[in-house]
Design a protein around this motif. Structure first.
Motif, PDB file in Angstrom:
ATOM      1  N   GLY A  18       8.222   7.893  -9.996  1.00  0.00           N
ATOM      2  CA  GLY A  18       7.897   6.438  -9.554  1.00  0.00           C
ATOM      3  C   GLY A  18       8.511   5.364 -10.149  1.00  0.00           C
ATOM      4  O   GLY A  18       8.606   4.293  -9.593  1.00  0.00           O
ATOM      5  N   ARG A  19       8.778   5.413 -11.422  1.00  0.00           N
ATOM      6  CA  ARG A  19       9.382   4.171 -12.023  1.00  0.00           C
ATOM      7  C   ARG A  19      10.758   4.119 -11.445  1.00  0.00           C
ATOM      8  O   ARG A  19      11.333   2.964 -10.944  1.00  0.00           O
ATOM      9  CB  ARG A  19       9.753   4.325 -13.440  1.00  0.00           C
ATOM     10  N   GLY A  20      11.692   5.142 -11.277  1.00  0.00           N
ATOM     11  CA  GLY A  20      13.055   5.195 -10.584  1.00  0.00           C
ATOM     12  C   GLY A  20      13.072   4.569  -9.086  1.00  0.00           C
ATOM     13  O   GLY A  20      13.823   3.558  -8.802  1.00  0.00           O
ATOM     14  N   LEU A  21      11.849   4.781  -8.636  1.00  0.00           N
ATOM     15  CA  LEU A  21      11.803   4.443  -7.148  1.00  0.00           C
ATOM     16  C   LEU A  21      11.398   2.886  -7.261  1.00  0.00           C
ATOM     17  O   LEU A  21      11.746   1.981  -6.051  1.00  0.00           O
ATOM     18  CB  LEU A  21      10.675   5.189  -6.340  1.00  0.00           C
ATOM     19  N   ALA A  22      10.412   2.360  -8.062  1.00  0.00           N
ATOM     20  CA  ALA A  22      10.006   1.099  -8.120  1.00  0.00           C
ATOM     21  C   ALA A  22      11.486   0.282  -8.278  1.00  0.00           C
ATOM     22  O   ALA A  22      11.485  -0.752  -7.697  1.00  0.00           O
ATOM     23  CB  ALA A  22       9.120   0.885  -9.011  1.00  0.00           C
ATOM     24  N   LEU A  23      12.276   0.565  -9.186  1.00  0.00           N
ATOM     25  CA  LEU A  23      13.253  -0.115  -9.454  1.00  0.00           C
ATOM     26  C   LEU A  23      14.200  -0.029  -8.485  1.00  0.00           C
ATOM     27  O   LEU A  23      14.897  -1.314  -7.942  1.00  0.00           O
ATOM     28  CB  LEU A  23      14.115   0.620 -10.756  1.00  0.00           C
ATOM     29  N   ALA A  24      14.612   1.130  -7.716  1.00  0.00           N
ATOM     30  CA  ALA A  24      15.370   0.884  -6.275  1.00  0.00           C
ATOM     31  C   ALA A  24      14.929  -0.086  -5.349  1.00  0.00           C
ATOM     32  O   ALA A  24      15.592  -0.799  -4.635  1.00  0.00           O
ATOM     33  CB  ALA A  24      15.357   2.246  -5.781  1.00  0.00           C
ATOM     34  N   LEU A  25      13.545  -0.062  -4.964  1.00  0.00           N
ATOM     35  CA  LEU A  25      12.806  -0.885  -4.067  1.00  0.00           C
ATOM     36  C   LEU A  25      13.014  -2.343  -4.408  1.00  0.00           C
ATOM     37  O   LEU A  25      13.491  -3.201  -3.629  1.00  0.00           O
ATOM     38  CB  LEU A  25      11.177  -0.434  -4.123  1.00  0.00           C
ATOM     39  N   SER A  26      12.801  -2.724  -5.760  1.00  0.00           N
ATOM     40  CA  SER A  26      13.063  -3.999  -6.290  1.00  0.00           C
ATOM     41  C   SER A  26      14.349  -4.599  -5.865  1.00  0.00           C
ATOM     42  O   SER A  26      14.565  -5.595  -5.764  1.00  0.00           O
ATOM     43  CB  SER A  26      12.739  -4.172  -7.721  1.00  0.00           C
ATOM     44  N   ARG A  27      15.506  -3.588  -6.211  1.00  0.00           N
ATOM     45  CA  ARG A  27      16.871  -4.076  -5.750  1.00  0.00           C
ATOM     46  C   ARG A  27      16.981  -4.455  -4.230  1.00  0.00           C
ATOM     47  O   ARG A  27      18.152  -5.082  -4.009  1.00  0.00           O
ATOM     48  CB  ARG A  27      17.583  -2.886  -6.291  1.00  0.00           C
ATOM     49  N   ARG A  28      16.067  -3.887  -3.719  1.00  0.00           N
ATOM     50  CA  ARG A  28      16.201  -3.973  -2.090  1.00  0.00           C
ATOM     51  C   ARG A  28      15.209  -5.283  -1.691  1.00  0.00           C
ATOM     52  O   ARG A  28      15.283  -5.673  -0.553  1.00  0.00           O
ATOM     53  CB  ARG A  28      15.876  -2.948  -1.425  1.00  0.00           C
ATOM     54  N   GLY A  29      14.875  -6.045  -2.838  1.00  0.00           N
ATOM     55  CA  GLY A  29      13.893  -7.171  -2.419  1.00  0.00           C
ATOM     56  C   GLY A  29      12.588  -7.017  -1.894  1.00  0.00           C
ATOM     57  O   GLY A  29      12.046  -7.796  -1.564  1.00  0.00           O
ATOM     58  N   CYS A  30      11.927  -5.637  -2.471  1.00  0.00           N
ATOM     59  CA  CYS A  30      10.560  -5.411  -2.043  1.00  0.00           C
ATOM     60  C   CYS A  30       9.581  -5.570  -3.179  1.00  0.00           C
ATOM     61  O   CYS A  30       9.861  -5.127  -4.186  1.00  0.00           O
ATOM     62  CB  CYS A  30      10.732  -3.839  -1.685  1.00  0.00           C
ATOM     63  N   HIS A  31       8.745  -6.224  -2.970  1.00  0.00           N
ATOM     64  CA  HIS A  31       7.748  -6.777  -3.844  1.00  0.00           C
ATOM     65  C   HIS A  31       6.740  -5.433  -4.133  1.00  0.00           C
ATOM     66  O   HIS A  31       6.571  -4.366  -3.146  1.00  0.00           O
ATOM     67  CB  HIS A  31       6.705  -7.545  -3.313  1.00  0.00           C
ATOM     68  N   LEU A  32       6.269  -5.165  -5.151  1.00  0.00           N
ATOM     69  CA  LEU A  32       5.453  -4.044  -5.406  1.00  0.00           C
ATOM     70  C   LEU A  32       4.126  -4.148  -6.179  1.00  0.00           C
ATOM     71  O   LEU A  32       3.833  -5.025  -6.964  1.00  0.00           O
ATOM     72  CB  LEU A  32       6.560  -3.421  -6.809  1.00  0.00           C
ATOM     73  N   ALA A  33       3.348  -2.962  -5.702  1.00  0.00           N
ATOM     74  CA  ALA A  33       1.976  -3.021  -6.228  1.00  0.00           C
ATOM     75  C   ALA A  33       2.170  -1.556  -6.954  1.00  0.00           C
ATOM     76  O   ALA A  33       2.174  -0.433  -6.339  1.00  0.00           O
ATOM     77  CB  ALA A  33       0.883  -2.825  -5.244  1.00  0.00           C
ATOM     78  N   LEU A  34       2.010  -1.492  -8.359  1.00  0.00           N
ATOM     79  CA  LEU A  34       2.392  -0.271  -9.048  1.00  0.00           C
ATOM     80  C   LEU A  34       1.169   0.220  -9.705  1.00  0.00           C
ATOM     81  O   LEU A  34       0.319  -0.374 -10.327  1.00  0.00           O
ATOM     82  CB  LEU A  34       3.488  -0.456 -10.313  1.00  0.00           C
ATOM     83  N   ALA A  35       0.805   1.568  -9.620  1.00  0.00           N
ATOM     84  CA  ALA A  35      -0.246   2.126  -9.910  1.00  0.00           C
ATOM     85  C   ALA A  35       0.057   3.363 -10.950  1.00  0.00           C
ATOM     86  O   ALA A  35       0.911   4.118 -10.370  1.00  0.00           O
ATOM     87  CB  ALA A  35      -1.364   2.624  -8.630  1.00  0.00           C
ATOM     88  N   LEU A 220      16.248  20.556 -14.953  1.00  0.00           N
ATOM     89  CA  LEU A 220      16.160  19.106 -14.517  1.00  0.00           C
ATOM     90  C   LEU A 220      17.039  18.188 -14.896  1.00  0.00           C
ATOM     91  O   LEU A 220      16.937  17.707 -16.198  1.00  0.00           O
ATOM     92  CB  LEU A 220      14.475  18.796 -15.079  1.00  0.00           C
ATOM     93  N   ARG A 221      17.862  17.937 -14.116  1.00  0.00           N
ATOM     94  CA  ARG A 221      19.376  17.101 -14.566  1.00  0.00           C
ATOM     95  C   ARG A 221      19.425  15.960 -13.941  1.00  0.00           C
ATOM     96  O   ARG A 221      20.060  15.071 -14.395  1.00  0.00           O
ATOM     97  CB  ARG A 221      20.523  18.225 -14.098  1.00  0.00           C
ATOM     98  N   MET A 222      18.997  15.708 -12.631  1.00  0.00           N
ATOM     99  CA  MET A 222      19.184  14.345 -12.063  1.00  0.00           C
ATOM    100  C   MET A 222      18.356  13.336 -12.650  1.00  0.00           C
ATOM    101  O   MET A 222      17.188  13.735 -13.078  1.00  0.00           O
ATOM    102  CB  MET A 222      18.705  14.545 -10.487  1.00  0.00           C
ATOM    103  N   SER A 223      18.836  12.111 -12.866  1.00  0.00           N
ATOM    104  CA  SER A 223      18.135  11.148 -13.509  1.00  0.00           C
ATOM    105  C   SER A 223      17.134  10.659 -12.344  1.00  0.00           C
ATOM    106  O   SER A 223      17.171  10.510 -10.901  1.00  0.00           O
ATOM    107  CB  SER A 223      18.797   9.876 -14.011  1.00  0.00           C
ATOM    108  N   PRO A 224      15.851  10.160 -12.965  1.00  0.00           N
ATOM    109  CA  PRO A 224      14.826   9.647 -12.049  1.00  0.00           C
ATOM    110  C   PRO A 224      15.578   8.188 -11.252  1.00  0.00           C
ATOM    111  O   PRO A 224      15.267   8.064 -10.246  1.00  0.00           O
ATOM    112  CB  PRO A 224      13.919   9.197 -12.856  1.00  0.00           C
ATOM    113  N   VAL A 225      16.422   7.483 -12.078  1.00  0.00           N
ATOM    114  CA  VAL A 225      16.903   6.196 -11.335  1.00  0.00           C
ATOM    115  C   VAL A 225      17.818   6.775 -10.059  1.00  0.00           C
ATOM    116  O   VAL A 225      17.487   6.222  -9.130  1.00  0.00           O
ATOM    117  CB  VAL A 225      17.857   5.623 -12.310  1.00  0.00           C
ATOM    118  N   LYS A 226      18.483   7.527 -10.178  1.00  0.00           N
ATOM    119  CA  LYS A 226      19.232   8.270  -8.970  1.00  0.00           C
ATOM    120  C   LYS A 226      18.448   8.891  -8.044  1.00  0.00           C
ATOM    121  O   LYS A 226      18.715   8.376  -6.640  1.00  0.00           O
ATOM    122  CB  LYS A 226      20.468   9.312  -9.300  1.00  0.00           C
TER     123      LYS A 226
END
Length: 271
Positions: A18-35, A220-226
């Motif tokens: 969830g955090r990794g996806l929030a960061l990726a979406l923000s880099r695309r200019g998407c505003h976020l409501a995080l729960a 569990l090897r892939m980073s959440p950011v990736k």
């Protein structure tokens, strides 16, 4: 789908995928409501994002009233909703006979029923967007079902089936709302470490379950950011299914070729 200036709701955003996806979406200019139920984790995620508007919402996805109230809270803050990401999830250790009914039901409530509940709550607002998307996070274990994962696999297969049927319903209705189902493989999150242990097992069984959790963590090897970047790209591409990681792609292929005997092959490769 151009995510610039869109608004996305992401559950389970206090850590992991969830955090990794929030960061990726923000880099695309998407505003976020995080729960998330973890407010400290939400604050940490928010502190990592500077370029877009971010609101945080404490949410227990098993709380029906809170889920029903969330769309209006997001609208009050952002004025629109374009993407819903149902990502929040939990795990339980142990076999079917070791996991009691209450814990099995708890996992289903978080991992499946909350997905349905939030989808129902947000769908009317998503339909008002010119282009919207529901993103439901299933799992590698929504493609294959290994031993020791009866509750988790049941929930994640249910998420997959729900998502695929809903997608076809919306497509046939000519809706502007698309549906993406995500199958992450071995992502380096804390879900395995935090898996709830069975409450009624012997000391020997408890030790075995802890050993299995430690062994599983090594996969569990892939980073959440990736992982977040892969999922965000899938949303942009309006893809109906996103496989995250080589292990998910291999498992999907082996299951397709050997729908009954795949576990014998995968077990040997894991060993």
């Amino acid at each position: 789908m151009n995510l610039m200036e869109r608004v996305a709701v992401v559950t389970g955003a206090g850590s992991g995928i969830g955090r990794g996806l929030a960061l990726a979406l923000s880099r695309r200019g998407c505003h976020l409501a995080l729960a998330d139920i973890n407010t400290d984790g939400l604050a940490e995620t928010k502190a990592m994002i500077r370029s877009v508007k971010v609101t945080t919402h404490k949410l227990d996805v098993t709380d029906r009233a809170a889920c029903l109230a969330l769309p209006q809270a997001v609208l009050d803050s952002h004025g629109r909703i374009d993407v819903l990401v149902n990502n929040a999830g939990v795990a339980i250790g142990g076999t079917f006979e070791q996991v009691d009914e209450a814990d099995f039901d708890w996992l289903m409530e978080v991992n499946f029923h909350a997905v349905v509940r939030l989808t129902r709550a947000f769908l009317p607002q998503l339909k008002t967007s010119d282009q919207a998307r529901i993103v439901n996070v299933s799992s590698l274990f929504g493609l294959i079902a290994p031993p020791g994962q009866t509750a988790y696999s049941a929930a994640k297969f249910a998420v997959r089936g729900f998502s695929e049927s809903l997608r076809r319903e919306l497509e046939e209705a000519g809706s502007n709302v698309g549906v993406t189902v995500v199958h992450p493989g071995g992502i380096n999150t804390s879900i395995a470490k935090n898996a709830r242990p069975p409450r009624h097992v012997t000391n020997e069984e408890a030790a075995q379950i802890e050993s299995e959790k430690d062994r599983f963590q090594k996969f569990l090897r892939m980073s959440p950011v990736k992982a977040g970047e892969i999922i965000a790209a899938g949303i942009e591409g309006e893809r109906p299914r996103v496989l995250v990681g080589g292990d998910a792609r291999i498992a999907a292929l082996v299951e397709r070729l050997l729908p009954v005997g795949y576990w014998n092959i995968l077990k040997r490769s894991m060993a």
